[in-house]
Motif scaffolding. Structure first.
Motif, PDB file in Angstrom:
ATOM      1  N   THR A  55      44.167  77.236 127.082  1.00 32.80           N
ATOM      2  CA  THR A  55      43.737  78.618 127.291  1.00 32.80           C
ATOM      3  C   THR A  55      43.033  79.088 126.023  1.00 32.80           C
ATOM      4  O   THR A  55      43.495  78.789 124.918  1.00 32.80           O
ATOM      5  CB  THR A  55      44.960  79.526 127.563  1.00 32.80           C
ATOM      6  N   ILE A  56      41.924  79.787 126.227  1.00 34.85           N
ATOM      7  CA  ILE A  56      41.202  80.372 125.087  1.00 34.85           C
ATOM      8  C   ILE A  56      41.311  81.881 125.238  1.00 34.85           C
ATOM      9  O   ILE A  56      40.932  82.430 126.289  1.00 34.85           O
ATOM     10  CB  ILE A  56      39.725  79.933 125.109  1.00 34.85           C
ATOM     11  N   THR A  57      41.855  82.526 124.228  1.00 28.58           N
ATOM     12  CA  THR A  57      42.098  83.973 124.333  1.00 28.58           C
ATOM     13  C   THR A  57      41.520  84.693 123.132  1.00 28.58           C
ATOM     14  O   THR A  57      41.722  84.289 121.981  1.00 28.58           O
ATOM     15  CB  THR A  57      43.610  84.256 124.435  1.00 28.58           C
ATOM     16  N   LYS A  58      40.796  85.771 123.445  1.00 28.40           N
ATOM     17  CA  LYS A  58      40.255  86.625 122.396  1.00 28.40           C
ATOM     18  C   LYS A  58      41.022  87.937 122.439  1.00 28.40           C
ATOM     19  O   LYS A  58      41.233  88.495 123.518  1.00 28.40           O
ATOM     20  CB  LYS A  58      38.771  86.866 122.685  1.00 28.40           C
ATOM     21  N   LEU A  59      41.453  88.388 121.271  1.00 31.43           N
ATOM     22  CA  LEU A  59      42.165  89.668 121.190  1.00 31.43           C
ATOM     23  C   LEU A  59      41.350  90.604 120.320  1.00 31.43           C
ATOM     24  O   LEU A  59      41.119  90.326 119.140  1.00 31.43           O
ATOM     25  CB  LEU A  59      43.550  89.464 120.558  1.00 31.43           C
ATOM     26  N   ALA A  60      40.887  91.721 120.918  1.00 30.96           N
ATOM     27  CA  ALA A  60      40.218  92.759 120.130  1.00 30.96           C
ATOM     28  C   ALA A  60      41.199  93.919 120.007  1.00 30.96           C
ATOM     29  O   ALA A  60      41.928  94.222 120.956  1.00 30.96           O
ATOM     30  CB  ALA A  60      38.938  93.193 120.827  1.00 30.96           C
ATOM     31  N   LEU A  74      42.981  93.832 130.318  1.00 34.79           N
ATOM     32  CA  LEU A  74      43.108  92.392 130.467  1.00 34.79           C
ATOM     33  C   LEU A  74      41.913  91.844 131.233  1.00 34.79           C
ATOM     34  O   LEU A  74      41.632  92.279 132.354  1.00 34.79           O
ATOM     35  CB  LEU A  74      44.398  92.055 131.218  1.00 34.79           C
ATOM     36  N   LEU A  75      41.209  90.917 130.606  1.00 28.21           N
ATOM     37  CA  LEU A  75      40.070  90.294 131.274  1.00 28.21           C
ATOM     38  C   LEU A  75      40.369  88.814 131.461  1.00 28.21           C
ATOM     39  O   LEU A  75      40.885  88.153 130.561  1.00 28.21           O
ATOM     40  CB  LEU A  75      38.808  90.424 130.425  1.00 28.21           C
ATOM     41  N   PHE A  76      40.059  88.311 132.655  1.00 20.22           N
ATOM     42  CA  PHE A  76      40.168  86.872 132.895  1.00 20.22           C
ATOM     43  C   PHE A  76      38.761  86.364 133.193  1.00 20.22           C
ATOM     44  O   PHE A  76      38.105  86.881 134.107  1.00 20.22           O
ATOM     45  CB  PHE A  76      41.126  86.583 134.056  1.00 20.22           C
ATOM     46  N   GLU A  77      38.298  85.439 132.397  1.00 17.48           N
ATOM     47  CA  GLU A  77      36.917  84.934 132.484  1.00 17.48           C
ATOM     48  C   GLU A  77      35.924  86.096 132.466  1.00 17.48           C
ATOM     49  O   GLU A  77      34.978  86.142 133.256  1.00 17.48           O
ATOM     50  CB  GLU A  77      36.746  84.058 133.730  1.00 17.48           C
ATOM     51  N   GLY A  78      36.201  87.062 131.605  1.00 15.29           N
ATOM     52  CA  GLY A  78      35.270  88.177 131.392  1.00 15.29           C
ATOM     53  C   GLY A  78      35.393  89.320 132.384  1.00 15.29           C
ATOM     54  O   GLY A  78      34.748  90.356 132.210  1.00 15.29           O
ATOM     55  N   LYS A  79      36.239  89.153 133.424  1.00 18.35           N
ATOM     56  CA  LYS A  79      36.348  90.226 134.428  1.00 18.35           C
ATOM     57  C   LYS A  79      37.758  90.804 134.437  1.00 18.35           C
ATOM     58  O   LYS A  79      38.731  90.060 134.280  1.00 18.35           O
ATOM     59  CB  LYS A  79      36.059  89.670 135.824  1.00 18.35           C
ATOM     60  N   ASP A 110      41.071  88.979 126.317  1.00 15.91           N
ATOM     61  CA  ASP A 110      40.060  88.317 127.151  1.00 15.91           C
ATOM     62  C   ASP A 110      40.410  86.835 127.185  1.00 15.91           C
ATOM     63  O   ASP A 110      40.408  86.178 126.143  1.00 15.91           O
ATOM     64  CB  ASP A 110      38.695  88.560 126.480  1.00 15.91           C
ATOM     65  N   THR A 111      40.718  86.333 128.367  1.00 15.23           N
ATOM     66  CA  THR A 111      41.304  84.995 128.408  1.00 15.23           C
ATOM     67  C   THR A 111      40.645  84.091 129.450  1.00 15.23           C
ATOM     68  O   THR A 111      40.143  84.574 130.466  1.00 15.23           O
ATOM     69  CB  THR A 111      42.844  85.142 128.632  1.00 15.23           C
ATOM     70  N   GLU A 112      40.602  82.817 129.162  1.00 14.02           N
ATOM     71  CA  GLU A 112      40.090  81.850 130.151  1.00 14.02           C
ATOM     72  C   GLU A 112      40.782  80.502 129.951  1.00 14.02           C
ATOM     73  O   GLU A 112      41.285  80.212 128.864  1.00 14.02           O
ATOM     74  CB  GLU A 112      38.574  81.684 130.026  1.00 14.02           C
ATOM     75  N   ASN A 113      40.811  79.707 131.002  1.00 14.36           N
ATOM     76  CA  ASN A 113      41.438  78.381 130.925  1.00 14.36           C
ATOM     77  C   ASN A 113      40.370  77.302 131.046  1.00 14.36           C
ATOM     78  O   ASN A 113      39.351  77.517 131.711  1.00 14.36           O
ATOM     79  CB  ASN A 113      42.428  78.200 132.076  1.00 14.36           C
ATOM     80  N   THR A 114      40.614  76.147 130.422  1.00 19.66           N
ATOM     81  CA  THR A 114      39.652  75.049 130.565  1.00 19.66           C
ATOM     82  C   THR A 114      39.899  74.267 131.854  1.00 19.66           C
ATOM     83  O   THR A 114      39.097  73.435 132.237  1.00 19.66           O
ATOM     84  CB  THR A 114      39.761  74.061 129.388  1.00 19.66           C
TER      85      THR A 114
END
Ligand code: PMV
Length: 358
Positions: A55-60, A74-79, A110-114
């Motif tokens: 998982t790649i997660t960005k925290l602002a 909370l955003l998953f794949e930008g949405k 903002d999070t996404e999985n590979t």
């Protein structure tokens, strides 16, 4: 270290900023199944950290005026992903006492999985680990004196409060979670890298994950853990996990693959036995899980190639094997096992080093 050592009291001196971390999934060799209050494991466990499933997660974060409640998007794949929010809200509430500064900020996660969404691969371990790493980056910015050891210990401590096994995803490549008499530094509160040299037989050890069933699990791991209370075999099982952890520690040092296979496969089947013998009982394996297991055994008997399987709380099969037999095993998987996977899907992974700041 005790729980109170993880309580931070730093003023929120920074206005805003952002961090980004990736954290991988992990696969347990000796399984965690059963817990006490506050996510304390009923027995110690050990896992290989993975490399590709992450998982790649960005925290602002931005300072806000109202500090009474948590506030986050909370955003998953930008949405925006509203249905993930209750889990994060619960996590933030659990860690509030340890990270009180979080309420001073509006957070954007903002999070996404590979790995493909709803592939049947749980993203809670990698997801909670990646979020915890970001939170610790914020805490370190507020308290630059923090040691690296504390940084990783607390990240794992926080991840554990999100999802138990997530505490094993912070570091690589072999991580122990839970007090064990023979493993110095082991703790119920966080995962620690196995403090011994791992034999070369396990370098780049392969994990090919066969996606047998991508559907929602009928029984969540929370419910499964709970069913270990008053389970007729619980005490024996917890004692066995301690013994298996001692044994696998030796195996990881000596490189004895025959013993590795025995412990790992027995652990996988014991985990599922606990499910089948709890009340109510349940079965997460599917007919294709058993087909795959039988074919792995047949292939191993015929070729002497040291390949084995393990399972987590689902129907998917993790096929574990050394790097030097990769080509042959992948050919076997393609020829004989993919037919039992949903839409022929599988993921090639390998033992990895843990979370990475991006
Ligand atoms: O971390 P949880 O609560 O989802 O539990 C995971 C338990 C197993 O995956 C079945 C075993 C383990 O040790 O990872």
């Amino acid at each position: 270290m005790s729980e109170k050592d993880f309580i931070a009291n730093h003023p929120a001196t920074i206005e805003n900023g952002n961090f980004q971390w990736s954290a991988p999934s992990n696969i347990a060799l000796v399984k965690y199944w059963g817990k006490k209050a506050n996510q304390i494991p009923a027995n110690p466990s050990i896992s290989f950290t993975l490399n590709n499933c992450k998982t790649i997660t960005k925290l602002a974060f931005a300072k806000k005026t109202e500090t009474g409640n948590f506030s986050f998007d909370l955003l998953f794949e930008g949405k925006p992903k509203e249905d993930f929010k209750p889990k994060i809200q619960k996590f933030l509430e659990r860690i509030e006492v340890y990270c009180p500064y979080l309420k001073q900020y509006h957070l954007t996660i903002d999070t996404e999985n590979t790995f493909p969404h709803s592939s049947g691969i749980a993203s809670s371990a990698s997801g909670m680990a990646a979020l915890s790493m970001n939170i610790m980056s914020l805490e370190k910015a507020l308290n630059p004196e923090m040691s690296e050891e504390y940084f990783y210990q607390k990240a794992s401590f926080l991840a554990r409060l999100g999802s138990g096994s997530a505490c094993r995803s912070v570091k690589g490549s072999v991580v122990v979670w839970g007090n064990h008499a023979e493993i110095e530094g082991s703790s119920d509160l966080f995962g620690v890298a196995l403090p011994t040299k791992i034999h070369d037989n396990f370098s780049n050890y392969q994990d090919t994950i066969l996606l047998v069933d991508k559907g929602e699990k009928q029984v969540s791991s929370t419910v499964g853990h709970d069913l270990m209370h008053n389970h007729p075999f619980a005490e024996q099982r917890f004692a066995q996990a301690h013994e298996n952890l001692s044994a696998i520690k030796t195996v990881l040092e000596t490189g004895n693959l025959e013993d590795f296979i025995k412990i790992v496969e027995s652990e996988a089947l014991t985990l599922h036995t606990m499910m089948m013998t709890s009340m109510p009982y349940f079965i997460l394996m599917k007919p294709n899980t058993l087909e795959i297991i039988n074919r792995i055994w047949k292939f191993r008997n015929e070729t002497n190639i040291p390949i084995c399987f393990t399972l987590d709380a689902g129907a998917n099969v993790h096929v574990l094997y050394p790097e030097n037999v990769r080509a042959t095993v992948l050919q076997f998987i393609k020829d004989e096992l993919l037919g039992y996977c949903q839409n022929g899907q599988y993921i090639c992974d390998v033992i990895g080093t843990g979370s990475i700041q991006l």
